[in-house]
Scaffold this motif. Sequence first.
Motif, PDB file in Angstrom:
ATOM      1  N   LEU A   1      75.502-122.489 -35.546  1.00 26.13           N
ATOM      2  CA  LEU A   1      75.962-121.815 -36.762  1.00 26.13           C
ATOM      3  C   LEU A   1      76.118-122.731 -37.978  1.00 26.13           C
ATOM      4  N   GLY A   2      76.362-123.998 -37.788  1.00 25.98           N
ATOM      5  CA  GLY A   2      76.454-124.896 -38.948  1.00 25.98           C
ATOM      6  C   GLY A   2      75.131-125.542 -39.320  1.00 25.98           C
ATOM      7  N   PHE A   3      74.029-125.157 -38.677  1.00 23.32           N
ATOM      8  CA  PHE A   3      72.695-125.724 -38.942  1.00 23.32           C
ATOM      9  C   PHE A   3      72.605-127.217 -38.620  1.00 23.32           C
ATOM     10  N   ASP A   4      73.475-127.722 -37.753  1.00 21.51           N
ATOM     11  CA  ASP A   4      73.417-129.154 -37.429  1.00 21.51           C
ATOM     12  C   ASP A   4      72.191-129.415 -36.556  1.00 21.51           C
ATOM     13  N   SER A   5      71.283-130.260 -37.052  1.00 26.50           N
ATOM     14  CA  SER A   5      70.011-130.445 -36.349  1.00 26.50           C
ATOM     15  C   SER A   5      70.178-131.178 -35.012  1.00 26.50           C
ATOM     16  N   HIS A   6      71.359-131.723 -34.740  1.00 28.94           N
ATOM     17  CA  HIS A   6      71.578-132.307 -33.406  1.00 28.94           C
ATOM     18  C   HIS A   6      71.507-131.252 -32.306  1.00 28.94           C
ATOM     19  N   TYR A   7      71.671-129.984 -32.695  1.00 30.97           N
ATOM     20  CA  TYR A   7      71.581-128.905 -31.711  1.00 30.97           C
ATOM     21  C   TYR A   7      70.162-128.346 -31.602  1.00 30.97           C
ATOM     22  N   HIS A   8      69.231-128.957 -32.301  1.00 27.94           N
ATOM     23  CA  HIS A   8      67.826-128.558 -32.183  1.00 27.94           C
ATOM     24  C   HIS A   8      67.266-129.205 -30.921  1.00 27.94           C
ATOM     25  N   LEU A   9      67.101-128.393 -29.876  1.00 28.52           N
ATOM     26  CA  LEU A   9      66.717-128.911 -28.570  1.00 28.52           C
ATOM     27  C   LEU A   9      65.587-128.068 -27.986  1.00 28.52           C
ATOM     28  N   GLN A  10      64.900-128.648 -27.001  1.00 27.50           N
ATOM     29  CA  GLN A  10      63.862-127.941 -26.251  1.00 27.50           C
ATOM     30  C   GLN A  10      64.160-128.089 -24.777  1.00 27.50           C
ATOM     31  N   PRO A  11      64.311-127.048 -23.991  1.00 26.42           N
ATOM     32  CA  PRO A  11      64.351-125.653 -24.404  1.00 26.42           C
ATOM     33  C   PRO A  11      65.534-125.390 -25.324  1.00 26.42           C
TER      34      PRO A  11
END
Lengths: 318, 424
Positions: free
Chosen positions: B270-280
């Motif tokens: 929800l805060g757009f923090d790219s650290h949570y951009h993960l695969q899967p």
Amino acid sequence: MVDPQLTPQGKLRHLLTLDGLPAAMLRQILDTAESFMDVGERDVKKVPLLRGKSIFNLFFEPSTRTRTTFEIAAKRLSADVVNLNIATSSQTKGETILDTVANLTAMHADMFIVRHGQSGAAHFIARHVAPHISVINAGDGRHAHPTQGLLDMFTIRRYKGGFQNLRVAVVGDVLHSRVARSQISALTTLGVPEVRVVAPKTLLPPGVEQLGVHLFYDMREGIRDCDVIIMLRLQNERMKGARLPSAHEYFKQYGLTAAKLARAKPDAIVMHPGPMNRGVEIDSEVADGPQSVILPQVTYGIAVRMAVMAMLAGGGGD
Amino acid sequence: MKIHIKNGRLVDPKNAHDGRADLYLAAGKIVGVGEAPADFHANRVIDAAGCVVCPGLVDLSVRLREPGYEYKATLESEMLAAAAGGVTSLACPPDTDPPLDEPGLTEMLKFRARNLPGPRVYPIGAMTQKLEGTRLTEMAELNEAGCLAFSQADVALTDSQVLLRAMEYAATFDYSLWLRPQDAFLSRGGVAHDGPVAARLGLPGIPTLAETVALSTILLLARETGVRVHLRRLSARESIAMVRAAKLQGVRVSCDTTIQNLHLSEMDLLGFDSHYHLQPPLRSLADRDALREALKDGSIDALCSDHTPLDEDDKQMPFGESAPGASAVELLLPLALKWAREMAVPLSQALDLVTWKPAQVLGIDAGHLSLGAPADLCVFDPEAEWTVSPALLRSQGKNTPFLGQRLQGRVRYTVIDGHLDYEA
């Protein structure tokens, strides 16, 4: 989670999205905009609220209308405005967003107005700016376009007197539309009892009902007895991505024509954030017809953007 | 070097041992459990009072970034980070540059790793040349060079005939294929779970269908060919049910998930923090809870870190433009312990999922403290609290969504092949 766009005292620090802003704050912005409405009609179209402030239009994606209305709004507040079309300058030379922001900060910027193709880009910049700089999101990817959402609310309030007894339909490509997300968020916050979304399944995000809207696939049903009809722009790319077979078929199913409009309430207003694709999502007869408020929307956009800038600079709305 | 580890609580899931016992190591082997062998004179005595002594961790997915991505991290930095995380054996996916598709490259990687302190490195060979998904690699040659399994890493294989052939060929030699189910077309352009949060944030979605459609293809082909398949990093509730059903049908399949998917969900975006951009992608709370249950009931065979060190610039971007992945090898143990506490799972069961069970998946003699076994072990303080911070992470990648979190469990000593490779 802490809302990055509010100060600990609950005042506006940045304007990144309408999602999560309390109704009272939305109303305060609309009231402030109302007070700026007459500035544009004076001989001297200026108030000195932002004198000495430097505002940078940071457009990572091309735009004419939004950038121009922000520029006019800033100038009416007596600010100095610099326009940067980064889509065609340093970004292509490999400079990162943060480098760009750092450079402009060194030039003593007070406010950034940001448009970017990525959802969350304005949040990202807001997280990295110096404490005295405010960020206004002028559209980020598919996420939000808060000043457009606000000017749409301003328009509805002007024509309908309020939000309490309205039926509003948002028609078209909701999936890719930052405008639709900001509108839906504002409409539900301001207490519109029935917000409808009308689109084919290929243009709806999954779980869209959880945004608090009623879904319609059939436009004739979707706009029946509505007070406000908001048409969304349809981009040609949608035909390439297998979301739609053709503009022709889309217009037949979802284009707003006089015949379809007759299903809405007789005094319904028709809105569009622009730029319009005549003959794709809206027929010229309707766009230029008596129920269209598309041009007033543009005029109100200036007052709304003045209000937001003034409140962020601490000069108005208190 | 002879080491005597005394006063510790010895937890050895494979041998169902959990209790106070001393451990004696010599010549790279465990030579005494509970009592010292005759004439044992330690060069080093480690007092493990208050600590747990367990088999060294086996991590099934650690990117070491060599060859090719040394600017993100080096073999040296990541091996040290793994040792600091209590990891003594690790499998690295073949998505290096060039990919691990030739015996020479894997031999070089193994050789370089052997000459550095840190865990035993097991490269997973590329399944197709250059990971392009068209021609098979020389699997037998790669196996001789040390590849225990073959994989496409995160590169999607769109041609299902090639997948079928790879399975048939691998089954001929009884090699295992490690596959991550994700349909290239259904996930195209997506950066987040295609749910209500992505709808709200306007982030292009990766539907659960991208995983389950690919998974269904893999399971059907695996049943047909009889190949051994290990499914990497499952993220969705529905996938668990499909794997469970396949196991009941006798398909030779195992699976793992990551510490990120076990503890986080789409709500964290929800805060757009790219650290949570993960695969899967981080999926719904229901998916996360299903993973937590499946790990508990044994439907998921192992827990891995999916360590992906990135350089700062990779994450200093808007969410959708940032590179996916988290630096994680140092958090595998504390996040396994956190799951165990939250789920009321015994310590020994949690350690099983990061020691003995992944060792079985990889097919190596590791992950247990039997007499005569390799002296690979970890001594950790289960009570010690610490806050995840860039300064405390030894990995060159500081990109973790857990930055700032208080975690419990800190490695004190890591012994690999009888050598004390890490000491806090």
